[in-house]
Design a protein around this motif. Structure first.
Motif, PDB file in Angstrom:
ATOM      1  N   ASP A 134       0.819  -1.216   0.000  1.00 28.94           N
ATOM      2  CA  ASP A 134       0.000   0.000   0.000  1.00 28.94           C
ATOM      3  C   ASP A 134       0.852   1.264   0.000  1.00 28.94           C
ATOM      4  O   ASP A 134       0.302   2.375  -0.042  1.00 28.94           O
ATOM      5  CB  ASP A 134      -0.912   0.017   1.231  1.00 28.94           C
ATOM      6  N   ASN A 135       2.165   1.091   0.053  1.00 31.25           N
ATOM      7  CA  ASN A 135       3.088   2.236   0.134  1.00 31.25           C
ATOM      8  C   ASN A 135       2.737   3.139   1.309  1.00 31.25           C
ATOM      9  O   ASN A 135       2.700   4.370   1.197  1.00 31.25           O
ATOM     10  CB  ASN A 135       3.097   3.041  -1.166  1.00 31.25           C
ATOM     11  N   LYS A 136       2.485   2.513   2.443  1.00 23.74           N
ATOM     12  CA  LYS A 136       2.179   3.258   3.662  1.00 23.74           C
ATOM     13  C   LYS A 136       3.358   4.178   3.982  1.00 23.74           C
ATOM     14  O   LYS A 136       4.513   3.741   3.942  1.00 23.74           O
ATOM     15  CB  LYS A 136       1.958   2.287   4.819  1.00 23.74           C
ATOM     16  N   PRO A 137       3.138   5.446   4.265  1.00 28.37           N
ATOM     17  CA  PRO A 137       4.248   6.344   4.610  1.00 28.37           C
ATOM     18  C   PRO A 137       5.102   5.741   5.720  1.00 28.37           C
ATOM     19  O   PRO A 137       4.579   5.187   6.696  1.00 28.37           O
ATOM     20  CB  PRO A 137       3.544   7.629   5.062  1.00 28.37           C
ATOM     21  N   TYR A 138       6.404   5.868   5.566  1.00 33.08           N
ATOM     22  CA  TYR A 138       7.324   5.212   6.487  1.00 33.08           C
ATOM     23  C   TYR A 138       7.132   5.685   7.922  1.00 33.08           C
ATOM     24  O   TYR A 138       7.219   4.886   8.859  1.00 33.08           O
ATOM     25  CB  TYR A 138       8.759   5.467   6.028  1.00 33.08           C
ATOM     26  N   ASP A 139       6.876   6.978   8.126  1.00 32.54           N
ATOM     27  CA  ASP A 139       6.685   7.449   9.497  1.00 32.54           C
ATOM     28  C   ASP A 139       5.445   6.836  10.138  1.00 32.54           C
ATOM     29  O   ASP A 139       5.434   6.523  11.330  1.00 32.54           O
ATOM     30  CB  ASP A 139       6.621   8.978   9.539  1.00 32.54           C
ATOM     31  N   ARG A 140       4.376   6.623   9.335  1.00 31.50           N
ATOM     32  CA  ARG A 140       3.173   5.989   9.878  1.00 31.50           C
ATOM     33  C   ARG A 140       3.413   4.504  10.146  1.00 31.50           C
ATOM     34  O   ARG A 140       2.914   3.949  11.133  1.00 31.50           O
ATOM     35  CB  ARG A 140       1.992   6.172   8.919  1.00 31.50           C
ATOM     36  N   PHE A 141       4.168   3.852   9.283  1.00 32.16           N
ATOM     37  CA  PHE A 141       4.527   2.443   9.475  1.00 32.16           C
ATOM     38  C   PHE A 141       5.231   2.261  10.827  1.00 32.16           C
ATOM     39  O   PHE A 141       4.892   1.374  11.614  1.00 32.16           O
ATOM     40  CB  PHE A 141       5.421   2.003   8.321  1.00 32.16           C
ATOM     41  N   VAL A 142       6.202   3.122  11.097  1.00 34.08           N
ATOM     42  CA  VAL A 142       6.957   3.017  12.351  1.00 34.08           C
ATOM     43  C   VAL A 142       6.081   3.397  13.536  1.00 34.08           C
ATOM     44  O   VAL A 142       6.135   2.754  14.594  1.00 34.08           O
ATOM     45  CB  VAL A 142       8.212   3.902  12.288  1.00 34.08           C
ATOM     46  N   ALA A 143       5.245   4.436  13.381  1.00 33.78           N
ATOM     47  CA  ALA A 143       4.379   4.853  14.485  1.00 33.78           C
ATOM     48  C   ALA A 143       3.390   3.756  14.870  1.00 33.78           C
ATOM     49  O   ALA A 143       3.158   3.496  16.058  1.00 33.78           O
ATOM     50  CB  ALA A 143       3.625   6.131  14.093  1.00 33.78           C
ATOM     51  N   GLU A 144       2.803   3.095  13.884  1.00 31.01           N
ATOM     52  CA  GLU A 144       1.856   2.013  14.173  1.00 31.01           C
ATOM     53  C   GLU A 144       2.550   0.857  14.888  1.00 31.01           C
ATOM     54  O   GLU A 144       1.937   0.188  15.725  1.00 31.01           O
ATOM     55  CB  GLU A 144       1.209   1.528  12.875  1.00 31.01           C
ATOM     56  N   LEU A 145       3.796   0.656  14.573  1.00 30.76           N
ATOM     57  CA  LEU A 145       4.550  -0.417  15.216  1.00 30.76           C
ATOM     58  C   LEU A 145       4.867  -0.058  16.666  1.00 30.76           C
ATOM     59  O   LEU A 145       4.597  -0.841  17.587  1.00 30.76           O
ATOM     60  CB  LEU A 145       5.839  -0.675  14.439  1.00 30.76           C
ATOM     61  N   LEU A 146       5.419   1.130  16.887  1.00 31.78           N
ATOM     62  CA  LEU A 146       5.866   1.511  18.225  1.00 31.78           C
ATOM     63  C   LEU A 146       4.701   1.689  19.199  1.00 31.78           C
ATOM     64  O   LEU A 146       4.845   1.416  20.391  1.00 31.78           O
ATOM     65  CB  LEU A 146       6.673   2.814  18.155  1.00 31.78           C
TER      66      LEU A 146
END
Length: 749
Positions: free
Chosen positions: A365-377
């Motif tokens: 989905d080409n999720k923005p990298y900052d959102r990818f990391v935020a959802e993880l943390l």
């Protein structure tokens, strides 16, 4: 006799010693008013650091050395003063007769010393230490000036081969003064083959060209000199190369990346290799983006395409393919430790499958990298409801949180700061435990215990949780690296503050780390190398390029696919891997494509693809590819032999790409490769049983395996072999195996 450590308070001996020092100080200063006031933290500690006394291999290690302990690299001057002056009955310093002080007798080897002789009596170091003792061995005072920063001059320079240069280090103090500390600094060079540095700051270049950095340390401050040794020294030749580079640059796209690449090549006088041919570029890009080999049909179509922008179109097609998400999901599953091994049952597979799927979907989905990391943390809930919570299964302790986050997302190896101030960076124990405090309220409940790791549990934000500094005992407030405490209320989640800090465009670590990681993936080496070890002593080879890419990445919403297009459409990525006379020996400036062996999963999938026989994986559907495996615990000896990581840390260094004897033996004796070569529905059987001529068989084998038709000499040799072998099936199998075993197949080039 057992030695007893004296304490500065409540100790008669210490009090007597202080009186002696005070009396001696008055007498001494009365007679030597011409001697400057030597300060312990500003003058004495840097000498101990330069001589190695407070290093990890000497008195700075955790247990000290021979009953004498100092803080590592002098980061705790008050502690060092107490142990040096007050402990062991004060025998290490003797203000009444400074030359009889044990510290000087040991350092000059006047009495036996395990470290040997470190200084001469005529040296500046000896004079400073003696003056400090003669002045009464003053302790550190709150109003003493401290080191604000140090600077190396010049900060950067173009150097000649086999030349000598003098570096100067200036310390700027908090009282507004400055001093030359060149001869009192510690130096470390990152490329000894390019240059060496002596203890007095003398830099000597070698006969090898390239980029070099010198770290200078004085006290707890660090500064870096960057030098470039051009590949040519003749002025006329330099002008000719610069003219040639100007001509080359005028023919390529005027992108920001290309402009900075050419500026670096001009600086070093290095000519890049010519562009790779279309067949090579197609194979390279397909492997790097999709972890897959191009098919004969794709090769034919690409070679027949005459449009000028066909490479850009190819890159977009590859990014849109599902294999892109599959392939990069493996990379991120390694970094995020989506681990199935180390358990007593296989019940963890549901979680790792869900987590792998979440990573894959995010990439697709080409999720923005900052959102990818935020959802993880900030993940909360159960693995079934929110798969990123599986990250908390492997990352469980304070040390795991700090070191995984710092290494994966900030490119910093901060492990040293757990026990002491980082030896080559600004990170202190407070920085380490302040980051740990961000996760202090992560709560866990439910699940079942499998070995020592709960496999299915719910992650939530607990009401309480704290981290105490192990030395001071004080509670550390949640904060990011290099910042103050987060401004959050008692019911706020500190992890949200961390995620917000990471997404700030001005963040000095977050975008740079991702950019560097992607650059290393596609170009074979990071601008900072290794990719997750950013520090003063390991500067980027092209800081302007790294900063420009990071700023562009952040400014464009952390768009990962856009970042990949930026890198893969650069002139450097499209170059041939063959070195030329103008760049032979280059390993830092990307003047050619650096070949590297295919990763274990890509290699196994590639063999399956070209031989037309899939690899069976236990418990998974037929046709599952290695780049689609949910975790590293799926049995596949081939993958382990070729470097599949155990996913025990966030370090990409776990994946081994160095050649080994086991790998050579696996290619020769692999039961899986033999099964694929002899499969009744495989390529070898089809070629042997068909009506194709030896010429057609040879062409098919080369195109499928190497991604190109055979050259005339190769075709002649292959045809002669096929015609001479009485067993057609054995001939086809041998030809296919011999091509699979070549470096041209095993490496992406």
């Amino acid at each position: 006799m057992r030695q007893t450590r004296l304490r500065p308070s409540g100790c008669i001996c210490a009090a007597v010693l202080f009186c002696l020092i005070a009396v001696t100080q008055s007498a001494t200063l009365a007679g030597v008013t011409e001697i400057e006031h030597v300060r312990f933290g500003l003058d004495v500690v840097p000498i101990l650091t330069r001589l190695g006394c407070n290093g990890g291999g000497c008195h700075g290690k955790a247990s000290g050395q021979n009953g004498f302990m100092l803080s590592l690299l002098g980061f705790e001057p008050e502690f060092d003063y107490r142990t040096l002056v007050l402990e062991d009955r004060g025998r290490r310093v003797f203000p009444a007769d400074p030359d009889r002080s044990l510290i000087l007798l040991k350092a000059t080897a006047s009495v036996p010393h395990g470290g040997g002789r470190l200084i001469d009596r005529s040296s500046d170091d000896y004079r400073l230490l003696r003056d400090w003792i003669a002045q009464g061995a003053r302790p550190p005072a709150k109003d003493d000036p401290s080191i604000e920063r140090i600077e190396v001059s010049p900060a950067e320079s173009i150097l000649g081969m086999n030349h000598t240069y003098n570096l100067k280090v200036t310390a700027y103090l908090t009282d507004g003064s400055k001093r030359d500390v060149t001869r009192r600094s510690v130096y470390q060079v990152n490329e000894p083959g390019v240059a060496a540095v002596e203890s007095d700051g003398t830099l000597k270049t070698q006969s090898k060209p390239g980029l070099v950095a010198v770290m200078a340390r004085y006290g707890d401050k660090i500064a870096t000199f960057r030098g470039a040794v051009p590949f040519v020294s003749d002025t006329t030749e330099k002008r000719r190369i610069e003219s040639e580079l100007d001509g080359l640059e005028s023919k390529v796209s005027k992108s920001m990346v290309n402009r900075l690449l050419f500026r670096q090549w001009k600086r070093l006088g290095i000519i890049p290799s010519p562009p790779a041919d279309d067949a090579t570029f197609l194979r390279r890009a397909t492997i790097d983006i999709c972890g897959t080999l191009p098919t004969p049909e794709e090769i034919a179509a690409f070679l027949a395409d005459s449009s000028p922008d066909k490479r850009e179109k190819l890159i977009q097609r590859l990014l849109d393919r599902p294999e892109y998400a599959d392939y990069f999901a493996v990379k991120w599953a390694d970094i995020l430790r989506n681990r199935g091994g180390g358990y007593s049952t296989s019940r963890q597979r549901a979680g790792t499958t869900l987590f792998a799927g979440w990573i894959r979907d995010s990439l697709a989905d080409n999720k923005p990298y900052d959102r990818f990391v935020a959802e993880l943390l900030t993940a909360t809930g159960s693995q079934a409801e929110n798969p990123p919570t599986v990250w908390y299964r492997a990352v469980r302790k304070s040390t795991d949180y700090v070191e995984s986050v710092a290494q994966a997302f900030l490119g910093v190896r901060i492990q040293c700061a757990q026990c002491h101030h980082h030896p080559s960076e600004a990170w202190s124990q407070s920085d380490y435990y302040g980051l740990a405090a961000v996760f202090a309220r992560v709560g866990r409940k439910g699940g079942f215990a499998d070995a020592e790791v709960p496999t299915d549990e719910t992650i939530y934000l607990a009401e309480r949780g704290e981290i105490r500094h192990p030395r001071t005992g004080e509670i550390e407030l949640p904060r990011a690296l290099g910042t103050g405490p987060f401004r959050i209320g008692p019911s706020d989640d500190p992890r949200i503050g961390l995620a917000g800090w990471m997404a700030e465009p001005s963040n000095p670590f977050f975008p740079r780390t991702m950019v560097n990681r992607m650059w290393a993936h596609f170009l074979g080496r990071g601008l900072i190398h290794p990719v997750d070890d950013a520090r003063s002593t390991n500067p980027p080879t092209d800081p302007e390029l790294l900063d420009a890419l990071a700023a562009d990445f952040a400014a464009n919403g952390y768009d990962v696919k856009r970042l990949i297009r930026t890198i893969v459409t650069s002139h450097a990525y499209g170059l041939s891997s063959e070195p030329s006379a103008g760049n032979r020996g280059d390993s830092q400036t990307f003047a050619r494509y650096y070949p590297r062996r295919m990763t274990a999963e890509v290699l196994l999938d590639g063999i399956s693809q070209v031989l037309e026989v899939p690899t069976p994986f236990p418990g998974l559907p037929t046709g599952t590819r290695a780049i689609q495996l949910p975790d590293e615990n799926v049995a596949a000896p081939f993958l382990d032999i070729f470097g599949r990581p155990a996913r025990q840390t966030a370090c990409e260094c776990e994946r081994v790409d160095a050649p080994s004897l086991n790998q050579a033996l696996e290619l020769v004796n692999s039961a899986e490769i033999q099964r694929k070569l002899t499969a009744p529905d495989g390529l070898a059987t089809r070629l042997a049983s068909g009506a194709s001529s030896p010429e057609e068989i040879a062409r098919t084998a080369f195109v499928r395996i190497l991604g190109r038709p055979p050259r005339p000499d190769e075709s002649k040799t292959a045809v002669a072999y096929l015609a001479s072998e009485p067993d057609r099936g054995e001939a086809c199998r041998s030809l296919l195996w011999s091509l699979i075993a070549t470096s041209e197949f095993l490496f992406n080039h």
